[in-house]
Design a protein around this motif. Structure first.
Motif, PDB file in Angstrom:
ATOM      1  N   LEU A 154      -5.255  -5.928  -5.420  1.00  0.00           N
ATOM      2  CA  LEU A 154      -5.007  -4.922  -6.453  1.00  0.00           C
ATOM      3  C   LEU A 154      -6.316  -4.421  -7.049  1.00  0.00           C
ATOM      4  N   ASP A 155      -7.296  -5.320  -7.234  1.00  0.00           N
ATOM      5  CA  ASP A 155      -8.605  -4.889  -7.731  1.00  0.00           C
ATOM      6  C   ASP A 155      -9.317  -4.012  -6.701  1.00  0.00           C
ATOM      7  N   TRP A 156      -9.237  -4.385  -5.412  1.00  0.00           N
ATOM      8  CA  TRP A 156      -9.830  -3.547  -4.367  1.00  0.00           C
ATOM      9  C   TRP A 156      -9.246  -2.139  -4.405  1.00  0.00           C
ATOM     10  N   LYS A 157      -7.926  -2.069  -4.515  1.00  0.00           N
ATOM     11  CA  LYS A 157      -7.258  -0.769  -4.487  1.00  0.00           C
ATOM     12  C   LYS A 157      -7.673   0.093  -5.678  1.00  0.00           C
ATOM     13  N   ARG A 158      -7.859  -0.516  -6.845  1.00  0.00           N
ATOM     14  CA  ARG A 158      -8.241   0.252  -8.024  1.00  0.00           C
ATOM     15  C   ARG A 158      -9.701   0.687  -7.984  1.00  0.00           C
ATOM     16  N   GLN A 159     -10.586  -0.143  -7.439  1.00  0.00           N
ATOM     17  CA  GLN A 159     -12.019   0.110  -7.585  1.00  0.00           C
ATOM     18  C   GLN A 159     -12.676   0.759  -6.361  1.00  0.00           C
ATOM     19  N   SER A 160     -12.092   0.588  -5.185  1.00  0.00           N
ATOM     20  CA  SER A 160     -12.734   1.144  -3.987  1.00  0.00           C
ATOM     21  C   SER A 160     -12.604   2.662  -3.960  1.00  0.00           C
ATOM     22  N   THR A 161     -13.585   3.306  -3.318  1.00  0.00           N
ATOM     23  CA  THR A 161     -13.616   4.783  -3.265  1.00  0.00           C
ATOM     24  C   THR A 161     -13.650   5.323  -1.840  1.00  0.00           C
ATOM     25  N   VAL A 162     -13.517   4.458  -0.852  1.00  0.00           N
ATOM     26  CA  VAL A 162     -13.724   4.907   0.534  1.00  0.00           C
ATOM     27  C   VAL A 162     -12.434   5.015   1.330  1.00  0.00           C
ATOM     28  N   PHE A 163     -11.293   4.642   0.730  1.00  0.00           N
ATOM     29  CA  PHE A 163     -10.048   4.602   1.490  1.00  0.00           C
ATOM     30  C   PHE A 163      -9.116   5.741   1.113  1.00  0.00           C
ATOM     31  N   HIS A 164      -8.514   6.329   2.137  1.00  0.00           N
ATOM     32  CA  HIS A 164      -7.436   7.291   1.917  1.00  0.00           C
ATOM     33  C   HIS A 164      -6.161   6.563   1.532  1.00  0.00           C
ATOM     34  N   GLY A 165      -6.030   5.337   1.981  1.00  0.00           N
ATOM     35  CA  GLY A 165      -4.904   4.473   1.625  1.00  0.00           C
ATOM     36  C   GLY A 165      -5.278   3.040   1.926  1.00  0.00           C
ATOM     37  N   LEU A 166      -4.921   2.116   1.028  1.00  0.00           N
ATOM     38  CA  LEU A 166      -5.205   0.703   1.221  1.00  0.00           C
ATOM     39  C   LEU A 166      -3.912  -0.058   0.941  1.00  0.00           C
ATOM     40  N   HIS A 167      -3.471  -0.851   1.911  1.00  0.00           N
ATOM     41  CA  HIS A 167      -2.145  -1.472   1.796  1.00  0.00           C
ATOM     42  C   HIS A 167      -2.187  -2.927   2.244  1.00  0.00           C
ATOM     43  N   ALA A 168      -1.339  -3.717   1.598  1.00  0.00           N
ATOM     44  CA  ALA A 168      -1.208  -5.147   1.938  1.00  0.00           C
ATOM     45  C   ALA A 168       0.116  -5.372   2.647  1.00  0.00           C
ATOM     46  N   TRP A 169       0.130  -6.383   3.491  1.00  0.00           N
ATOM     47  CA  TRP A 169       1.361  -6.730   4.191  1.00  0.00           C
ATOM     48  C   TRP A 169       1.333  -8.198   4.587  1.00  0.00           C
ATOM     49  N   THR A 170       2.504  -8.708   4.798  1.00  0.00           N
ATOM     50  CA  THR A 170       2.657 -10.066   5.310  1.00  0.00           C
ATOM     51  C   THR A 170       3.942 -10.098   6.126  1.00  0.00           C
ATOM     52  N   VAL A 171       4.250 -11.228   6.698  1.00  0.00           N
ATOM     53  CA  VAL A 171       5.407 -11.348   7.590  1.00  0.00           C
ATOM     54  C   VAL A 171       6.259 -12.523   7.134  1.00  0.00           C
ATOM     55  N   ARG A 172       7.552 -12.343   7.176  1.00  0.00           N
ATOM     56  CA  ARG A 172       8.460 -13.445   6.866  1.00  0.00           C
ATOM     57  C   ARG A 172       9.759 -13.266   7.656  1.00  0.00           C
ATOM     58  N   PRO A 173      10.471 -14.352   7.944  1.00  0.00           N
ATOM     59  CA  PRO A 173      11.760 -14.235   8.643  1.00  0.00           C
ATOM     60  C   PRO A 173      12.858 -13.838   7.666  1.00  0.00           C
ATOM     61  N   VAL A 174      13.812 -13.047   8.131  1.00  0.00           N
ATOM     62  CA  VAL A 174      14.993 -12.694   7.334  1.00  0.00           C
ATOM     63  C   VAL A 174      16.221 -12.838   8.225  1.00  0.00           C
ATOM     64  N   SER A 175      17.353 -13.041   7.598  1.00  0.00           N
ATOM     65  CA  SER A 175      18.611 -13.174   8.325  1.00  0.00           C
ATOM     66  C   SER A 175      19.428 -11.907   8.133  1.00  0.00           C
ATOM     67  N   LEU A 176      19.723 -11.228   9.270  1.00  0.00           N
ATOM     68  CA  LEU A 176      20.548 -10.029   9.229  1.00  0.00           C
ATOM     69  C   LEU A 176      21.991 -10.426   9.477  1.00  0.00           C
ATOM     70  N   GLY A 177      22.892 -10.126   8.525  1.00  0.00           N
ATOM     71  CA  GLY A 177      24.281 -10.553   8.660  1.00  0.00           C
ATOM     72  C   GLY A 177      25.249  -9.400   8.653  1.00  0.00           C
ATOM     73  N   THR A 178      24.864  -8.247   9.215  1.00  0.00           N
ATOM     74  CA  THR A 178      25.723  -7.065   9.199  1.00  0.00           C
ATOM     75  C   THR A 178      26.448  -6.913  10.522  1.00  0.00           C
ATOM     76  N   GLY A 179      27.766  -6.829  10.469  1.00  0.00           N
ATOM     77  CA  GLY A 179      28.564  -6.449  11.642  1.00  0.00           C
ATOM     78  C   GLY A 179      28.835  -7.591  12.595  1.00  0.00           C
ATOM     79  N   ARG A 180      27.875  -8.451  12.862  1.00  0.00           N
ATOM     80  CA  ARG A 180      28.058  -9.547  13.807  1.00  0.00           C
ATOM     81  C   ARG A 180      27.634 -10.849  13.138  1.00  0.00           C
ATOM     82  N   ARG A 181      27.532 -11.890  13.928  1.00  0.00           N
ATOM     83  CA  ARG A 181      27.042 -13.152  13.394  1.00  0.00           C
ATOM     84  C   ARG A 181      25.588 -12.964  12.957  1.00  0.00           C
TER      85      ARG A 181
END
Length: 438
Positions: A154-181
């Protein structure tokens, strides 16, 4: 007019058999006419036939002269040499098999390995302006690449001046329970705008809105094209409907277009990343950060800017951030370990040497065969064949061998490539890599 004449000569090559029949009929007609003239002069039939042939000249020589005038002689010679080369290969199957198999092994191995190297190390990323996509890592003296704390991001995003867009991401498992098992899926949780900044195309709906990155407004989901087709049958009315992820309803706000997001190792769905107050700290490093540089910003300038930002953060938070800096690297190959990259280059070099050895072996085979054909060459020279004509014959035979060996090599490469991809451990290749026969 010249182009018309050239086109007419090429057409003559295509109609070669018909023209040969017409030439035979014309030569026969001339011989019969001359024979009739001699018969009327009082010669016997046998004497008239000999006199007609003697006055007409050599039949084969006349035909050759006619062919030289009417068509492209070099192309006709190449076709003739190719047919002769194929017949020679069939007469000497052991030599032909040795040369073709040697070439096929060298070409097949090189093509298969190069296909992997090109897709992973050389091919441009399948995104708009891929050279501007970068990864930003936390850095210490011991580690050049470290995940990022939420407060640092969040500090990088507020203070940096060289990015057109700066984004964070991570990965986690989720359980989809729509329509089938229920089905376990891989979810990429990203800050709003990541999809657009990364370069994924949205087929239906939209990217996440800014306020959907806040707790309480984050019950939305974007589907990849693959999961949309497989689980929802490509329903174009899916946007606005609710699906259950981990037992909680999430509204579908978008569907990605087919492309890099559908690779086997990529995510199945995308969720907005909403930071809770407990997560916003400088101590726990758990995020990946990706950005798109502004036009004209170099990697050196981006690194200098981010190191200055990291130094200011360390001055404000010395307990958690002392000794921490930031490092900006191109996105390309960022998740391919350096030892894997080195292994791929070494494999390409090794099979390159295999190809060189194969070429040397085939050259030796051709030299040995050429030595055995000295008598044939002497006979052809005595009949008037020039050095250039003999050279063209040998060159055409070599090219014929190369074409057959190359075709077999491509088939072998296709088989080897499937075998290589089958035995490679999961996640060895980056998700953007689309390995195909190259």
């Amino acid at each position: 007019m010249r182009l018309r004449a050239i086109a007419a000569r090429f057409l003559d090559l295509v109609r070669r058999r018909q023209l040969e029949r017409e030439l035979d009929e014309e030569v026969l007609a001339h011989l019969e006419q001359a024979e009739q003239d001699y018969l009327r002069a009082g010669l016997s039939p046998e004497a008239a036939r000999r006199a007609a042939r003697r006055s007409f000249g050599g039949v084969d020589q006349v035909k050759e002269t006619h062919r030289d005038v009417q068509g492209f002689r070099p192309l006709a010679d190449v076709a003739q040499d190719a047919r002769f080369g194929l017949r020679s290969m069939l007469k000497r199957p052991a030599f032909a098999a040795a040369a073709i198999v040697t070439l096929a092994l060298g070409i097949g191995a090189n093509t298969a390995i190069f296909s992997v190297v090109y897709a992973t190390l050389l091919a441009p990323l399948p995104y708009p302006d891929p050279d501007r996509l970068v990864m930003v890592w936390s850095r210490t003296i011991q580690y050049n690449r470290n995940s990022v704390a939420a407060a640092d991001f969040l500090d990088w995003k507020r203070q940096s001046t060289v990015f057109h867009g700066l984004h964070a991401w991570t990965v986690r498992p989720v359980s989809l329970g729509t329509g089938r098992r229920p089905e376990q899926l891989s979810a990429g949780t990203t800050t709003p705008g990541f999809i657009t900044t990364h370069g994924y195309s949205v087929l239906l709906g939209r990217d996440f809105l800014k306020d959907e990155g806040e707790v309480g407004h984050d019950q939305v989901v974007i589907l990849t094209h693959r999961i949309w087709q497989r689980r929802f049958g490509g329903d174009r009315d899916i946007v606005g409907r609710a699906v259950r992820l981990d037992g909680t309803p999430h509204t579908v706000v978008g569907v990605l277009a087919a492309g890099p997001a559908d690779r086997v190792q990529a995510r199945d769905v995308y969720l907005p990343l909403a930071f809770t107050p407990e997560q916003i700290n400088h101590d726990v490093h758990w995020l990946f950060v990706m950005g798109r540089l502004k036009p004209g910003v170099t990697l050196e300038r981006a690194n200098a800017d981010m190191q200055a930002v990291a130094q200011r953060i360390a001055e404000v938070h010395p307990v958690s951030n002392e000794g921490w800096s930031a490092r900006v690297e191109p996105l390309k190959n960022n998740f391919l370990p350096e030892n894997t990259q080195m292994a791929l280059w070494l494999m390409l070099g090794a099979v390159g040497f295999v190809l060189l050895i194969a070429c040397a072996n085939v050259a030796n085979l051709l030299l040995a065969r050429g030595t055995a054909r000295l008598r044939e060459v002497a006979v052809r020279a005595s009949l008037g064949a020039s050095r250039g004509r003999v050279f063209a014959q040998f060159l055409t035979e070599s090219v014929t061998l190369a074409i057959v060996g190359g075709a077999l090599g491509v088939l072998l490469a296709w088989i080897l490539l499937d075998a290589i991809l089958a035995v490679m451990p999961p996640f060895t290749l980056p998700s953007e890599a689309e390995v195909a026969l190259n």
